[in-house]
Design a protein around this motif. Sequence first.
Motif, mmCIF file in Angstrom:
data_model
loop_
_atom_site.group_PDB
_atom_site.id
_atom_site.type_symbol
_atom_site.label_atom_id
_atom_site.label_comp_id
_atom_site.label_asym_id
_atom_site.label_seq_id
_atom_site.Cartn_x
_atom_site.Cartn_y
_atom_site.Cartn_z
ATOM 1 N N HIS A 199 0.761 -1.309 0.095
ATOM 2 C CA HIS A 199 0.039 -0.016 0.092
ATOM 3 C C HIS A 199 0.726 1.162 -0.030
ATOM 4 C CE1 HIS A 199 -3.649 -2.051 0.670
ATOM 5 N NE2 HIS A 199 -3.014 -2.870 1.375
ATOM 6 N N VAL A 200 0.674 2.295 -1.068
ATOM 7 C CA VAL A 200 1.321 3.417 -1.116
ATOM 8 C C VAL A 200 0.378 4.704 -1.130
ATOM 9 C CG1 VAL A 200 3.243 2.304 -2.212
ATOM 10 C CG2 VAL A 200 1.467 3.284 -3.503
ATOM 11 N N PHE A 201 0.777 5.671 -0.767
ATOM 12 C CA PHE A 201 0.114 6.898 -0.961
ATOM 13 C C PHE A 201 0.637 7.638 -2.040
ATOM 14 C CE2 PHE A 201 -0.591 5.488 3.160
ATOM 15 C CZ PHE A 201 -2.003 5.534 3.412
ATOM 16 N N ARG A 202 -0.130 7.989 -3.146
ATOM 17 C CA ARG A 202 0.217 8.340 -4.440
ATOM 18 C C ARG A 202 -0.410 9.864 -4.569
ATOM 19 N NH1 ARG A 202 0.260 4.360 -8.807
ATOM 20 N NH2 ARG A 202 2.218 4.106 -7.450
ATOM 21 N N SER A 203 0.670 10.904 -4.807
ATOM 22 C CA SER A 203 -0.225 12.350 -5.077
ATOM 23 C C SER A 203 0.125 12.610 -6.507
ATOM 24 C CB SER A 203 0.526 13.075 -3.954
ATOM 25 O OG SER A 203 2.068 13.149 -3.997
ATOM 26 N N ILE A 204 1.047 12.033 -7.029
ATOM 27 C CA ILE A 204 1.610 12.623 -8.645
ATOM 28 C C ILE A 204 1.535 11.178 -9.217
ATOM 29 C CG2 ILE A 204 3.268 13.491 -10.336
ATOM 30 C CD1 ILE A 204 4.314 15.303 -8.236
ATOM 31 N N GLY A 205 0.516 11.152 -10.467
ATOM 32 C CA GLY A 205 0.338 9.655 -10.919
ATOM 33 C C GLY A 205 -1.332 9.336 -10.518
ATOM 34 N N THR A 206 -1.973 10.016 -10.161
ATOM 35 C CA THR A 206 -3.512 9.866 -9.916
ATOM 36 C C THR A 206 -4.139 10.616 -11.118
ATOM 37 O OG1 THR A 206 -3.655 11.872 -8.769
ATOM 38 C CG2 THR A 206 -2.958 9.943 -7.539
ATOM 39 N N PRO A 207 -5.326 10.198 -11.302
ATOM 40 C CA PRO A 207 -6.193 10.894 -12.390
ATOM 41 C C PRO A 207 -6.278 12.466 -12.134
ATOM 42 C CG PRO A 207 -7.379 9.008 -11.310
ATOM 43 C CD PRO A 207 -6.030 9.292 -10.539
ATOM 44 N N ALA A 208 -6.082 12.973 -11.037
ATOM 45 C CA ALA A 208 -6.108 14.370 -10.628
ATOM 46 C C ALA A 208 -5.056 14.868 -11.534
ATOM 47 C CB ALA A 208 -6.287 14.760 -9.286
ATOM 48 N N ARG A 209 -3.848 14.200 -11.493
ATOM 49 C CA ARG A 209 -2.340 14.846 -11.844
ATOM 50 C C ARG A 209 -1.953 14.087 -13.202
ATOM 51 N NH1 ARG A 209 -1.467 19.584 -10.945
ATOM 52 N NH2 ARG A 209 -3.748 19.315 -11.834
ATOM 53 N N ARG A 210 -2.879 13.337 -13.964
ATOM 54 C CA ARG A 210 -2.386 12.508 -15.151
ATOM 55 C C ARG A 210 -1.421 13.099 -16.056
ATOM 56 N NH1 ARG A 210 -7.669 11.525 -15.310
ATOM 57 N NH2 ARG A 210 -8.855 13.121 -16.688
ATOM 58 N N ASN A 211 -1.642 14.580 -16.262
ATOM 59 C CA ASN A 211 -0.925 15.263 -17.251
ATOM 60 C C ASN A 211 0.262 15.890 -16.949
ATOM 61 O OD1 ASN A 211 -2.823 14.619 -19.210
ATOM 62 N ND2 ASN A 211 -4.207 16.118 -18.657
ATOM 63 N N LEU A 212 0.700 15.710 -15.589
ATOM 64 C CA LEU A 212 1.849 16.550 -14.846
ATOM 65 C C LEU A 212 3.148 15.912 -15.654
ATOM 66 C CD1 LEU A 212 2.722 18.504 -13.078
ATOM 67 C CD2 LEU A 212 2.678 17.048 -11.209
ATOM 68 N N ASP A 213 4.000 16.506 -16.104
ATOM 69 C CA ASP A 213 5.247 15.944 -16.762
ATOM 70 C C ASP A 213 6.108 16.890 -15.878
ATOM 71 O OD1 ASP A 213 4.476 13.781 -18.148
ATOM 72 O OD2 ASP A 213 4.079 15.357 -19.915
ATOM 73 N N PRO A 214 7.700 16.237 -15.734
ATOM 74 C CA PRO A 214 8.075 15.097 -16.138
ATOM 75 C C PRO A 214 7.861 14.061 -15.145
ATOM 76 C CG PRO A 214 9.674 16.355 -15.220
ATOM 77 C CD PRO A 214 8.693 17.222 -15.179
ATOM 78 N N PHE A 215 6.916 14.151 -14.082
ATOM 79 C CA PHE A 215 7.066 13.168 -13.100
ATOM 80 C C PHE A 215 5.976 12.082 -13.414
ATOM 81 C CE2 PHE A 215 8.030 16.961 -10.731
ATOM 82 C CZ PHE A 215 9.177 16.657 -9.906
ATOM 83 N N LEU A 216 6.582 10.831 -13.118
ATOM 84 C CA LEU A 216 5.418 9.598 -13.355
ATOM 85 C C LEU A 216 4.755 9.326 -12.173
ATOM 86 C CD1 LEU A 216 8.040 7.455 -15.187
ATOM 87 C CD2 LEU A 216 5.994 8.833 -16.225
ATOM 88 N N MET A 217 5.187 9.287 -11.034
ATOM 89 C CA MET A 217 4.599 8.917 -9.933
ATOM 90 C C MET A 217 5.455 9.717 -8.825
ATOM 91 S SD MET A 217 3.877 5.030 -10.098
ATOM 92 C CE MET A 217 5.683 4.746 -10.518
ATOM 93 N N LEU A 218 4.726 9.980 -7.639
ATOM 94 C CA LEU A 218 5.409 10.542 -6.398
ATOM 95 C C LEU A 218 4.544 10.033 -5.290
ATOM 96 C CD1 LEU A 218 7.108 12.051 -4.694
ATOM 97 C CD2 LEU A 218 5.347 14.260 -4.735
ATOM 98 N N ASP A 219 5.277 8.670 -4.802
ATOM 99 C CA ASP A 219 4.612 7.746 -3.658
ATOM 100 C C ASP A 219 5.157 8.009 -2.440
ATOM 101 O OD1 ASP A 219 3.135 6.677 -5.912
ATOM 102 O OD2 ASP A 219 4.398 4.893 -5.852
ATOM 103 N N GLN A 220 4.283 7.613 -1.362
ATOM 104 C CA GLN A 220 4.959 7.844 0.172
ATOM 105 C C GLN A 220 4.526 6.371 0.594
ATOM 106 O OE1 GLN A 220 2.552 10.450 2.674
ATOM 107 N NE2 GLN A 220 3.547 9.436 4.368
ATOM 108 N N PHE A 221 5.686 5.755 1.218
ATOM 109 C CA PHE A 221 5.422 4.102 1.809
ATOM 110 C C PHE A 221 5.575 4.764 3.050
ATOM 111 C CE2 PHE A 221 6.928 3.557 -2.397
ATOM 112 C CZ PHE A 221 6.704 2.404 -2.754
ATOM 113 N N ASN A 222 4.413 4.251 3.815
ATOM 114 C CA ASN A 222 4.339 4.502 5.428
ATOM 115 C C ASN A 222 3.742 3.504 6.131
ATOM 116 O OD1 ASN A 222 4.671 5.851 7.933
ATOM 117 N ND2 ASN A 222 3.075 7.157 7.330
#
Length: 94
Positions: free
Chosen positions: A22-45
Motif C-alpha cells: 500500500h502506497v499513498f500516491r499524489s502524482i500519478g493519480t487521475p487528478a494529476r495525469r498530465n503532470l510531466d516530467p513526473f510519473l509518480m510520487l509515492d509515500q510508503f508508510n
Amino acid sequence: MNERTVTQIVRAMEVTEGAGVHVFRSIGTPARRNLDPFLMLDQFNTDDPDDYIAGFPEHPHRGFNTFTYMLEGRMRHGDSMGNSGDLGPGARNG
C-alpha cells in the motif's frame, strides 16, 4: 523573490502496488495525469515490515530515474540487476 499562491491541493490516494504493498500516491493519480516530467510520487508508510516483504514483481525502469529519500526507519532495496542498498534516516539514492 515572487510570491506564489496555492492554486490546487491534491490529496494523495491510497493505491496497491506490486504484491500488495500500500502506497499513498499524489502524482500519478487521475487528478494529476498530465503532470510531466513526473510519473509518480509515492509515500510508503508503515510500522510493519511484513507489509513490504512480498515486494514488487520484476518490472522495467527504462526511460526514467527513480529517487528514494528515507525520512525515518530502515529499508533494504534490491533489484533484478543485482543492485542493492540499505537506506536509513536521511539516506537517499537516485
